[in-house]
Design a protein around this motif. Structure first.
Motif, PDB file in Angstrom:
ATOM      1  N   LEU A 600       7.816  23.008   8.698  1.00  7.84           N
ATOM      2  CA  LEU A 600       7.519  23.662   7.364  1.00  7.84           C
ATOM      3  C   LEU A 600       6.054  23.142   7.069  1.00  7.84           C
ATOM      4  CD1 LEU A 600      10.850  23.121   5.353  1.00  7.84           C
ATOM      5  CD2 LEU A 600       9.917  25.171   6.664  1.00  7.84           C
ATOM      6  N   THR A 601       5.331  24.116   6.338  1.00  7.36           N
ATOM      7  CA  THR A 601       3.726  23.805   6.294  1.00  7.36           C
ATOM      8  C   THR A 601       3.479  24.408   4.594  1.00  7.36           C
ATOM      9  OG1 THR A 601       3.015  25.680   7.205  1.00  7.36           O
ATOM     10  CG2 THR A 601       3.181  23.722   8.508  1.00  7.36           C
ATOM     11  N   GLY A 602       2.472  24.460   4.269  1.00  4.86           N
ATOM     12  CA  GLY A 602       2.145  25.337   3.146  1.00  4.86           C
ATOM     13  C   GLY A 602       2.060  24.308   1.818  1.00  4.86           C
ATOM     14  N   ASN A 603       1.923  24.929   0.799  1.00  2.24           N
ATOM     15  CA  ASN A 603       1.973  24.520  -0.653  1.00  2.24           C
ATOM     16  C   ASN A 603       3.173  23.386  -0.608  1.00  2.24           C
ATOM     17  OD1 ASN A 603      -0.327  25.636  -1.397  1.00  2.24           O
ATOM     18  ND2 ASN A 603       0.623  27.367  -2.408  1.00  2.24           N
ATOM     19  N   ASN A 604       2.809  22.321  -1.477  1.00  2.98           N
ATOM     20  CA  ASN A 604       3.579  21.245  -1.615  1.00  2.98           C
ATOM     21  C   ASN A 604       4.105  20.385  -0.449  1.00  2.98           C
ATOM     22  OD1 ASN A 604       5.249  23.000  -4.259  1.00  2.98           O
ATOM     23  ND2 ASN A 604       3.883  21.417  -4.517  1.00  2.98           N
ATOM     24  N   VAL A 605       3.428  20.783   0.615  1.00  5.20           N
ATOM     25  CA  VAL A 605       3.739  20.178   2.037  1.00  5.20           C
ATOM     26  C   VAL A 605       2.479  19.100   2.141  1.00  5.20           C
ATOM     27  CG1 VAL A 605       4.084  20.038   4.350  1.00  5.20           C
ATOM     28  CG2 VAL A 605       5.299  21.684   3.059  1.00  5.20           C
ATOM     29  N   SER A 606       2.555  18.074   2.739  1.00  4.63           N
ATOM     30  CA  SER A 606       1.229  17.157   2.812  1.00  4.63           C
ATOM     31  C   SER A 606       0.709  17.645   4.230  1.00  4.63           C
ATOM     32  CB  SER A 606       1.483  15.741   3.357  1.00  4.63           C
ATOM     33  OG  SER A 606       0.745  14.946   3.942  1.00  4.63           O
ATOM     34  N   HIS A 607      -0.569  18.349   3.851  1.00  7.08           N
ATOM     35  CA  HIS A 607      -1.482  18.770   5.115  1.00  7.08           C
ATOM     36  C   HIS A 607      -1.453  17.951   6.439  1.00  7.08           C
ATOM     37  CE1 HIS A 607      -4.449  17.431   2.500  1.00  7.08           C
ATOM     38  NE2 HIS A 607      -5.250  17.200   3.635  1.00  7.08           N
ATOM     39  N   LEU A 644      14.387  22.167  12.385  1.00 10.56           N
ATOM     40  CA  LEU A 644      13.577  22.382  11.450  1.00 10.56           C
ATOM     41  C   LEU A 644      13.080  21.123  10.988  1.00 10.56           C
ATOM     42  CD1 LEU A 644      12.289  24.521   9.618  1.00 10.56           C
ATOM     43  CD2 LEU A 644      14.649  24.028   8.096  1.00 10.56           C
ATOM     44  N   ILE A 645      11.580  20.970  10.885  1.00  9.52           N
ATOM     45  CA  ILE A 645      11.135  19.530  10.502  1.00  9.52           C
ATOM     46  C   ILE A 645      10.438  19.748   9.162  1.00  9.52           C
ATOM     47  CG2 ILE A 645       9.253  18.159  11.108  1.00  9.52           C
ATOM     48  CD1 ILE A 645       9.419  18.857  14.099  1.00  9.52           C
ATOM     49  N   MET A 646      10.805  18.841   8.149  1.00  8.53           N
ATOM     50  CA  MET A 646      10.415  18.665   7.054  1.00  8.53           C
ATOM     51  C   MET A 646       9.452  17.499   6.872  1.00  8.53           C
ATOM     52  SD  MET A 646      13.550  19.622   4.498  1.00  8.53           S
ATOM     53  CE  MET A 646      12.752  19.143   2.866  1.00  8.53           C
ATOM     54  N   PRO A 647       8.188  17.674   7.004  1.00 14.44           N
ATOM     55  CA  PRO A 647       7.138  16.569   6.893  1.00 14.44           C
ATOM     56  C   PRO A 647       7.092  16.087   5.334  1.00 14.44           C
ATOM     57  CG  PRO A 647       5.926  18.540   7.402  1.00 14.44           C
ATOM     58  CD  PRO A 647       7.272  18.963   7.357  1.00 14.44           C
ATOM     59  N   ASP A 648       6.289  14.963   4.988  1.00 19.36           N
ATOM     60  CA  ASP A 648       5.996  14.453   3.763  1.00 19.36           C
ATOM     61  C   ASP A 648       5.623  15.735   2.803  1.00 19.36           C
ATOM     62  OD1 ASP A 648       6.020  12.824   1.732  1.00 19.36           O
ATOM     63  OD2 ASP A 648       3.865  12.221   2.206  1.00 19.36           O
ATOM     64  N   GLY A 649       6.256  15.505   1.542  1.00 15.12           N
ATOM     65  CA  GLY A 649       5.687  16.592   0.621  1.00 15.12           C
ATOM     66  C   GLY A 649       6.840  16.880  -0.466  1.00 15.12           C
ATOM     67  N   TYR A 650       6.401  17.619  -1.515  1.00 13.47           N
ATOM     68  CA  TYR A 650       7.352  17.951  -2.588  1.00 13.47           C
ATOM     69  C   TYR A 650       8.383  18.982  -2.699  1.00 13.47           C
ATOM     70  CZ  TYR A 650       3.692  14.635  -4.597  1.00 13.47           C
ATOM     71  OH  TYR A 650       2.717  13.643  -4.715  1.00 13.47           O
ATOM     72  N   TYR A 651       8.263  19.760  -1.900  1.00 25.41           N
ATOM     73  CA  TYR A 651       9.019  20.904  -1.668  1.00 25.41           C
ATOM     74  C   TYR A 651       9.579  21.645  -3.116  1.00 25.41           C
ATOM     75  CZ  TYR A 651       8.525  19.775   3.053  1.00 25.41           C
ATOM     76  OH  TYR A 651       8.342  19.371   4.193  1.00 25.41           O
ATOM     77  N   SER A 652       8.640  22.139  -3.951  1.00 26.80           N
ATOM     78  CA  SER A 652       8.959  22.741  -5.087  1.00 26.80           C
ATOM     79  C   SER A 652       9.812  24.062  -4.645  1.00 26.80           C
ATOM     80  CB  SER A 652       7.804  22.859  -5.919  1.00 26.80           C
ATOM     81  OG  SER A 652       6.958  23.877  -5.446  1.00 26.80           O
ATOM     82  N   ALA A 653       9.465  24.582  -3.704  1.00 27.13           N
ATOM     83  CA  ALA A 653      10.411  25.810  -2.955  1.00 27.13           C
ATOM     84  C   ALA A 653      11.714  25.731  -2.896  1.00 27.13           C
ATOM     85  CB  ALA A 653       9.738  26.448  -1.734  1.00 27.13           C
ATOM     86  N   LEU A 654      11.952  24.508  -2.817  1.00 30.77           N
ATOM     87  CA  LEU A 654      13.614  24.020  -2.603  1.00 30.77           C
ATOM     88  C   LEU A 654      14.138  23.994  -3.958  1.00 30.77           C
ATOM     89  CD1 LEU A 654      12.824  23.744   0.445  1.00 30.77           C
ATOM     90  CD2 LEU A 654      14.455  21.827   0.165  1.00 30.77           C
ATOM     91  N   ASN A 655      13.630  24.124  -5.057  1.00 26.61           N
ATOM     92  CA  ASN A 655      14.244  24.098  -6.394  1.00 26.61           C
ATOM     93  C   ASN A 655      14.841  25.438  -6.593  1.00 26.61           C
ATOM     94  OD1 ASN A 655      13.285  21.503  -6.948  1.00 26.61           O
ATOM     95  ND2 ASN A 655      11.398  22.570  -7.894  1.00 26.61           N
ATOM     96  N   GLU A 656      14.516  26.472  -5.844  1.00 24.80           N
ATOM     97  CA  GLU A 656      14.942  27.760  -5.890  1.00 24.80           C
ATOM     98  C   GLU A 656      16.481  27.716  -5.006  1.00 24.80           C
ATOM     99  OE1 GLU A 656      12.748  31.033  -4.438  1.00 24.80           O
ATOM    100  OE2 GLU A 656      10.669  30.014  -5.715  1.00 24.80           O
ATOM    101  N   LYS A 657      17.432  28.182  -5.666  1.00 21.45           N
ATOM    102  CA  LYS A 657      18.782  28.071  -5.134  1.00 21.45           C
ATOM    103  C   LYS A 657      19.027  28.702  -3.916  1.00 21.45           C
ATOM    104  CE  LYS A 657      21.492  26.833  -9.288  1.00 21.45           C
ATOM    105  NZ  LYS A 657      22.691  27.142 -10.364  1.00 21.45           N
TER     106      LYS A 657
END
Length: 829
Positions: A600-607, A644-657
């Motif tokens: 997982l990459t992109g906004n709210n993920v630590s680049h 599926l790898i979730m590196p450091d980040g905030y992941y606001s996308a996961l606030n969507e149910k």
């Protein structure tokens, strides 16, 4: 006489014509510096054009290429006499450092070398523009002052240390702005998209990588740097656009190996910079924020290698061609590059005016290293049962020009880093010895000492990195110079032949590399979850088993080729019936499904965190990984992947149910989810993850505390942990910890710990007495105990794996890489 006069007139005329043909940046580019951002290739072309016009004063050297195949260059600028004698000046400089040993005496009356490095962060682009202005000023035939300076100095200019990142930023900015820049800070041209231009191709911060050299750019740059070892080095940056200019002297903490001369001369340079800034009414600050401690910066690395190493910072990140600051002024690119130009020229001036003293003190620095003046006489002897772990340390030493060998005498006692006591040395099978009494002695101390002394805890970066802990090799520190023998050649790998199968011991990252490569080539591989014995040899948990049956017809040649590549000795096996332990048909032997990995990459993920994983797969494991944009998760079919790898980040996308439920369903249906740092914390907000953060309950909700405003920064440090080493307990019977002892040294950068994972596996636990090295705030330190840092939980048909800390930290934390590889390839199979 007439012929001589004519010849002299011809040479003089040729020189004048050549000098007159030196193009200014404006003449070459067609615009004034600061009006536009200059693409990287035009910067290189300009340097080459000046070198072609003034070959007696300028020599351009291509020293490497980036991942995206952009040229990396330096320019050497000096007087014609010095340029003609350039190689002798370089060799003499190495003689001063006692690195070049050819019988020729070192000459302290040589020119000083000042090295200016620009634009290590791509979205701090004014530096490269300033570099062109500096180059022209030094070669301008009308600049008599520069000609005088160049008698005493050789100026080295690296106009862009990060060409890929800079072009990424510049190309984006040119698409976001119109014919005239918009100074409104809210304008799109000041809102750079992910992954930003700061980092290199793999999203690495190159200014944290000087010592470790995990990245291609730094491997090439530091190699060249160590071939010269300048007396003065400046790394020119940009910071937030509202900040005034920063130049040395640096903030505390200084590492204790920084000499008084290095401390004092920074002040001399700073005062000269201040003189010019004061004349122009430009604001600046010194002695704050930017310290001299962590060894892998563009100021500390040169400092620990004998230079006056400094960082200069111009306000300007996100400023584009111009931006309105909080004071109401408009800060332009022209302003920014002029400030960098001024500090650069000022530094050259001070260097030229103090060249003899700089060269003399440079020689003294290395003489003191060799003789142990102001430096402990310490030998560090590192040992491991796996040669490849020692080879990893050797590679680091080679990259930094550090001398080493093996201890000729193994009958000694020293401080054991892992047991925290003085005891008799135990050779685990392979060893390497490094002593501080050598030209790079201070660098050795910085890299290997168990605990670095901090005089100020308000530091800019991590405070612990000791090689034995970060590389996972045993170490004895001996307060004496042990006799050493040359380091022996690597034991070569012997190809094996078998009509049945092959066993591959799983004892280092190299074995994980072998596994990844075999799976990528569609070789069927199994692994053992318990120890077993074959032909009298004991094979540990994680041993890879490659059998002829149902495998690629060329399997044995592929296995031998891959094992040779990674220096892992395989063993032929002729039967599945073991002397002791489980046979190959046992439930203790598991088949490894080649994972289909997504990141997982992109906004709210630590680049940078995503970049570590990407680079690890691409350059170390050589295994395919698919990068997914987190914002597109609702449209992505996760059934195409098994990991599926979730590196450091905030992941606001996961606030969507619907997105969160998609991750839930991925795991329940058999997927493996690996989450690190902030990714793991985000998972803990979902009940189905089984994760629970341990909260601080030391302060009651109704207590009232009056804080001292003037002491706010110091007070905040009591709950601060910039990066410290903790020894955690490992369950090495679990696949995540295969190849490890029952402990692991982690780099802790936050206060997070998790409660016991009920119904799961608590693989890595933080015990009460885990603290090992580095700064931890007085309030936070008692709280960091009794928690889970590495764990696995079965959920539905799948698995959730968490790493609370960054086991791939900047890819120099060598000993964490195998944990991550195990999570990808072994755990859950």
């Amino acid at each position: 006489m007439k012929k001589l006069f004519c010849a002299g007139f011809f040479l003089l005329t040729t020189f004048i014509l050549s000098a007159q043909s030196i193009p200014s940046p404006q003449q070459f580019l067609g615009y004034e510096l600061g009006e536009h951002f200059t693409p990287g290739y035009k910067i290189v072309n300009y340097f080459n054009a000046v070198a072609q016009a003034a070959p007696s004063m300028v020599k351009v050297q291509k020293y490497g290429e980036t991942n995206e195949r952009r040229d990396m260059i330096v320019a050497f600028i000096s007087s014609p006499q010095n340029i003609q004698n350039l190689e002798n000046i370089r060799l003499n400089n190495l003689r001063l450092a006692d690195i070049q040993k050819d019988g020729t005496p070192a000459d302290v009356n040589a020119p000083a070398i000042v090295w200016l490095s620009y634009n290590v962060h791509g979205n701090e682009p004014s530096g490269s523009e300033a570099a062109m202005k500096v180059l022209y000023a030094l070669t301008d035939p009308n600049n008599a002052q520069a000609k005088q300076w160049l008698q005493n100095v050789v100026v080295v200019i690296d106009p862009c240390q990060n060409p890929d990142g800079r072009d990424r930023y510049v190309n984006w900015y040119n698409t976001a702005t119109g014919n005239h820049f918009n100074a409104d800070p809210q304008s799109r041209e000041h809102d750079e998209p992910w992954p930003y231009g700061r980092t290199n191709h793999y999203n690495f911060d190159l200014n944290r990588d000087w010592a470790w050299q995990t990245q291609k750019e730094n491997q090439q740059k530091v190699k060249l740097y160590n071939q010269w070892l300048p007396q003065v080095h400046v790394d020119l940056h940009e910071q937030g656009f509202d900040a005034p200019y920063y130049f040395a002297p640096a903030a505390q903490p200084y590492h204790e190996v920084v000499t008084q001369w290095q401390r004092d001369f920074q002040i001399q340079i700073g005062k000269n910079n201040a003189k010019y800034f004061d004349e122009n009414g430009w604001l600046y600050f010194t002695k704050q924020i930017f310290d001299l401690f962590y060894p892998s910066y563009g100021d500390t690395y040169p400092t620990y290698n004998g230079a006056i190493g400094m960082t200069y910072e111009q306000g300007g990140i996100s400023a584009g061609l111009g931006i309105k600051t909080s004071s109401g002024d408009t800060l332009t690119l022209a302003d920014r590059l002029l400030h960098h130009y001024t500090s650069s020229i000022s530094t050259i001036e001070v260097t030229a005016n103090n060249a003899h003293q700089l060269v003399s003190e440079f020689k003294k620095y290395f003489d003191n290293n060799i003789n142990g003046v102001g430096l402990d006489n310490t030998t560090y002897v590192l040992t491991s049962s796996d040669q490849n772990k020692i080879e990893a340390v050797k590679k680091l030493l080679d990259g930094n020009g550090i001398n080493y060998g093996i201890s000729s005498n193994e009958n000694f006692s020293g401080y054991n880093y892992f047991d925290n006591k003085t005891e008799t040395f135990k050779n685990e099978g392979f060893q390497i010895a490094v002593n501080t009494l050598q030209p790079k002695g201070r660098m050795v101390k910085v890299l290997f000492e168990q605990q670095s002394k901090l005089v100020d805890s308000a530091t800019y970066d991590i405070t612990a990195w000791s090689i034995p802990y970060s590389y996972g090799v045993g170490c004895w520190a001996v307060k004496d110079k042990l006799s050493m023998s040359p380091y022996p050649p690597v034991q070569s790998v012997t190809p094996v032949q078998s009509n049945y199968g092959v066993l591959i011991p799983y004892t280092s990252l190299n074995a994980a590399d072998v596994l990844a490569n075999l799976l990528a080539q569609k070789i069927h591989v199994r692994f053992s979850t318990d120890t077993f014995t074959y032909n009298g040899k004991v094979f540990g948990r994680g041993t890879l088993i490659v059998l002829k049956g149902n495998n690629n017809p060329n399997w044995i040649n592929i296995v031998n080729s891959v094992c040779n590549k990674y220096n892992v000795q395989a063993y032929a096996v002729q039967t599945g019936f073991m002397d002791a332990g489980s046979d190959f048909g046992s439930d203790d032997v598991h088949f490894i499904e080649a994972p289909k990995v997504a990141l997982l990459t992109g906004n709210n993920v630590s680049h940078t965190a995503a970049g570590e994983v990407w680079c690890f797969f691409d350059n170390e494991l050589n295994y395919p990984v698919t990068q997914l944009n987190t914002e597109d998760l609702s449209d992505i079919d996760l059934h195409d992947y098994t990991v599926l790898i979730m590196p450091d980040g905030y992941y606001s996308a996961l606030n969507e149910k619907n997105v969160a439920s998609k991750i839930d369903e991925f795991v329940r249906s058999g997927g493996k989810l690996i989450a690190t740092e902030g990714g793991a914390e985000k998972l803990s907000s979902f009940d189905w993850s089984g994760l629970k953060l341990i909260k601080d309950t030391t302060q009651s909700s109704d207590s009232i505390i009056q804080k001292n405003y003037g002491n706010a920064e110091r007070e905040s440090l009591t709950s601060f942990i910039p990066g410290s080493i903790y020894k955690i307990q490992l369950d090495n019977t679990h696949p995540i910890a295969y190849g490890y002892p029952n402990y692991y040294y982690t780099l802790k950068q936050d206060a997070r710990v998790y409660a016991t994972i009920k119904g799961g596996w608590n693989v890595g636990i933080l015990p009460a007495n885990a603290y090992t090295a580095g700064f931890v705030g007085s309030k936070l330190k008692p709280q960091l105990k009794q928690g889970v840092l590495i764990g696995e939980k079965h959920y539905g048909n799948g698995d959730i794996i968490i790493f609370n800390d960054d086991v791939l930290f900047r890819l120099f934390w060598q000993n964490g890489k195998m944990l991550f590889a195990n999570a990808v390839f072994l755990s859950g199979n």
